[in-house]
Scaffold this active site. Sequence first.
Site, mmCIF file in Angstrom:
data_model
loop_
_atom_site.group_PDB
_atom_site.id
_atom_site.type_symbol
_atom_site.label_atom_id
_atom_site.label_comp_id
_atom_site.label_asym_id
_atom_site.label_seq_id
_atom_site.Cartn_x
_atom_site.Cartn_y
_atom_site.Cartn_z
ATOM 1 N N HIS A 1 6.787 -20.012 -3.557
ATOM 2 C CA HIS A 1 7.396 -21.089 -4.322
ATOM 3 C C HIS A 1 8.974 -19.434 -5.178
ATOM 4 C CE1 HIS A 1 10.176 -22.766 -7.992
ATOM 5 N NE2 HIS A 1 10.559 -23.443 -7.377
ATOM 6 N N GLU B 1 11.129 -18.117 -3.139
ATOM 7 C CA GLU B 1 12.636 -18.885 -2.950
ATOM 8 C C GLU B 1 13.631 -17.566 -3.658
ATOM 9 O OE1 GLU B 1 14.053 -22.914 -4.756
ATOM 10 O OE2 GLU B 1 12.865 -22.579 -3.528
ATOM 11 N N GLU C 1 9.734 -23.164 -15.198
ATOM 12 C CA GLU C 1 9.525 -24.543 -14.210
ATOM 13 C C GLU C 1 7.979 -25.824 -13.910
ATOM 14 O OE1 GLU C 1 11.764 -25.220 -9.369
ATOM 15 O OE2 GLU C 1 11.117 -22.881 -10.337
#
Length: 446
Positions: free
Chosen positions: A75, A78, A155
């Site tokens: 992640h 990304e 996040e």
Amino acid sequence: MTKAASLFFIFLFLFSTVDSAFAGEKIGQGIEEALLLNGLKVLLVEEHKAPVATIQVWYKVGSRNEITGKTGLSHLMEHMMFKGTPRYGKGEFSRIVQKNGGNDNAFTSQDYTAYFENFSSDRIPIALGLESDRMAHLSIEPHEFQLERDVVKEERRMRTDDNPSDFLSEQLYAQAFEAHPYHSPIIGWMTDLDHLTRDDIFNHYKKYYLPNNATLVIVGDFDAKRLLPKIKEAFEAIPRGEALAPVQIIEPEQKGERRFVVKKEAQMPLVLIGFKAPNFKDSDHYPLTVLSTLLSSGKSSRLYRSLVYDQKIALETGADYNALSADDALFSFYGKPMEGKSAEELESAILSELDRLKKTPVSGPELEKAKNQIETQFILSRDSNFFSAMELGMAESVGAGASYFDHYLEAIKKVTPEEILRAANKYFSTGMKTTGILIPASHDKN
């Protein structure tokens, strides 16, 4: 973003092959497949309803490929893919896309990481240039890594730590899978994020972001014969990497029910029940897919009608099952109890509905309704280039292949009440169940 895609593919037009060494091969219904010399898989589907296209690059790497202590790498990678290259600086990628009237984003799952651009079809070459550049020449500066790692940690705080439903789901997977990497969250454990280094992300990029570990999917208004040489020009010079060893961790057989309770700030209790279930490699996934629809598709579904309308024990309830995963996963049930009802009462009501499925075959009309819902979704999803490409990229990335959907509806239509009954008894057993209950901290008496 997180994993999000429906389970159906596209009925499309056939188109001609290319008279060259880079000729594509027709497979399935309207899909043209080609393999570059460096191993990049290319899947093209012509769709001429509108002058637009979606361009998607799928890498076969997700949280499934991570090890304990290094979770969250896929992640975080990304995020880093938008940090620029020597040719296009930080933020230039998205600015170029937007300047040309397009939009772009990415998402990571347990099994894959995907990047996409949606453009006017005459802008496809721009996407090819941008994606091939960052596949080969991504800049991973220490300062930018530190900044983005902090972004991902925030996040996680917002989407998981402060979100009761997502927090409980994370805990369910951690309890249900003891050995398999599905145990770990896609976003990573916070303690692991704290200790990830720039070298960790650089090595991850070099190991997995290879043409022979990726699939390029394009669906839209183009001529495949003319587009294939442009794809070759953009990507084929990128060197092939070493072949990757498959993930070989096998989850031990579950020997009995697992159960846990978490206490967290929340407005209401939550119930989450997961059963080990097969992926697309087992034909049982067809009756399980129909069963999922029958139980939770819409307000007339069994769970909603019984628990929300009739018994008034749940504010919301449903089920979730996705057979397009690289390894066996979970068939899960969730619910929020109505005010004045306890999590235990809701759990008991959900299990009662499952017991009814295990004892009494579904009626012909109820089964046909579920099949019709699946077929309707199948047909409606054909109207979106984006979701058609997503379905194709997902199937290719988990190993089902581009032809997975060729006979999908046919198999769904053949599902019988007896198969539903057998699947319910086989997979919804106590020995394969993991149950999680979230109790609001303010409700805790202890």
